[in-house]
Design a protein around this motif. Structure first.
Motif, PDB file in Angstrom:
ATOM      1  N   ARG A   1       0.816  -1.212   0.000  1.00 11.15           N
ATOM      2  CA  ARG A   1       0.000   0.000   0.000  1.00 11.15           C
ATOM      3  C   ARG A   1       0.852   1.264   0.000  1.00 11.15           C
TER       4      ARG A   1
ATOM      5  N   ARG B   1      -2.114  -4.989   1.306  1.00 10.23           N
ATOM      6  CA  ARG B   1      -2.307  -5.200  -0.130  1.00 10.23           C
ATOM      7  C   ARG B   1      -3.778  -5.011  -0.474  1.00 10.23           C
ATOM      8  N   ILE B   2      -4.034  -4.232  -1.506  1.00  4.85           N
ATOM      9  CA  ILE B   2      -5.398  -3.925  -1.931  1.00  4.85           C
ATOM     10  C   ILE B   2      -5.507  -4.258  -3.412  1.00  4.85           C
TER      11      ILE B   2
ATOM     12  N   SER C   1      -9.193 -10.829   0.521  1.00  5.27           N
ATOM     13  CA  SER C   1      -8.923  -9.978   1.677  1.00  5.27           C
ATOM     14  C   SER C   1      -9.856 -10.275   2.839  1.00  5.27           C
TER      15      SER C   1
ATOM     16  N   TYR D   1     -14.313  -5.778   0.231  1.00  5.13           N
ATOM     17  CA  TYR D   1     -13.757  -5.543  -1.096  1.00  5.13           C
ATOM     18  C   TYR D   1     -13.680  -6.809  -1.947  1.00  5.13           C
TER      19      TYR D   1
ATOM     20  N   THR E   1     -13.325  -3.552  -7.198  1.00  3.12           N
ATOM     21  CA  THR E   1     -12.283  -4.569  -7.324  1.00  3.12           C
ATOM     22  C   THR E   1     -12.361  -5.258  -8.679  1.00  3.12           C
TER      23      THR E   1
END
Length: 304
Positions: A229, A237-238, A271, A275, A281
């Motif tokens: 990030r 982490r996205i 995750s 999301y 996403t």
């Protein structure tokens, strides 16, 4: 540049069956990406249904999020106010649709002229978030880090002559800012790379492309293959943020192996929060696999 149409078609079918998108709640950022995605499919396949889908989506966004000046952030009750960078992305989507149907370019120009005076403080910056009626800044929010760059690119994509004054104001802000601007966030870096690729010979773009790539290199976590990030949160982490990085890297033709790695990683990563099923996403995943009309003509014509 990736052109994984099969991935995108399967993802779109899944999202619709799960009522995630486009038959879920409206959200301006996601829907802007969706309009460009539909147009990319139209260009790639030649099928009119994708152009029809883009126009239908614009109509739905107008109906649900449209305001007398600008667009609400999202349909959900906690998505009030207006973000300039969301509006700029929506203007970019209207510019791309306007390449096919000119009335949408005119629509985008009108929106730009309506919102610009509310958000832009000449010589100072662009307000990041405004109240929904654009009468005042949203409490607790200041100036956006790259919002002037967002506006500059979207305005020029819409019509550099009709928006000359607005572009000049954004250019002045960029000139004041770009030499000292240091972004330390995955999505911000990816989107800044994407912005830079439209005008790569301009000084601000050369400086920020080099600086953004260096910052991203420091955020790369290998193994397993994703962008952290920020420097202060390298193991956060996205998925949608990494897909934005992928778009930026493909725009400047850098590190295709990392694009493949992060796409592979986030295809299976979960995750275990909201999301995993948020439209942002999965629509941005589609853009990562089919950047298409997000890229300028020179980049679109590269192999893949």
């Amino acid at each position: 540049m990736l052109r994984d149409v099969d991935y995108v078609l399967a993802k779109l079918d899944w999202m619709r069956s799960e009522r995630i998108w486009p038959n879920g709640l409206r959200y301006l950022w996601t829907d802007a990406f969706g309009v460009v995605l539909y147009l990319s499919l139209y260009r790639q396949t030649g099928e009119e249904r994708w152009l029809d889908a883009a126009e239908e989506l614009v109509g739905e966004v107008d109906r649900v999020l449209g305001r007398p000046r600008g667009y609400r952030i999202g349909e959900a009750s906690d998505r009030d106010g207006q973000y300039f960078h969301y509006l700029a992305m929506w203007l970019f989507a209207l510019a791309r649709l306007g390449d096919v149907k000119p009335e949408y370019r005119a629509k985008g120009i009108a929106v730009a002229k309506a919102i610009h005076p509310a958000f832009v403080l000449p010589g100072r910056g662009v307000i990041w978030k405004m109240q929904e009626d654009l009468r005042a800044p949203y409490p607790g929010y200041g100036l956006g880090a790259i919002d002037a760059f967002d506006g500059y690119v979207s305005y020029r994509c819409l019509d550099p002559r009709a928006l000359t004054d607005e572009i000049d104001e954004m250019r002045t802000l960029i000139e004041r800012q770009y030499r000292t601007l240091d972004i330390d966030q995955d999505l911000g870096l990816g989107m800044l790379l994407w912005l830079c690729h439209f005008f790569p010979t301009e000084d601000w773009a050369r400086v920020q492309t080099e600086r953004s790539l260096a910052a991203l290199d420091r955020l790369w976590i290998d193994p397993p293959g994703y962008y952290g990030r920020a420097s202060y949160a390298p193991h956060a982490r996205i998925a949608f943020a990494n897909y934005g990085v992928s778009l930026g890297l493909q725009a400047v033709n850098q590190w295709p192996e990392r694009v493949d790695r992060l796409n592979t990683y986030f295809d299976v990563y979960r995750s275990n929060d909201e999301y995993d099923r948020e439209a942002i996403t999965h629509v941005m995943a589609c853009a990562s696999h089919l950047p298409g009309l997000f890229l300028n003509a020179d980049n679109r014509d590269r192999g893949g």
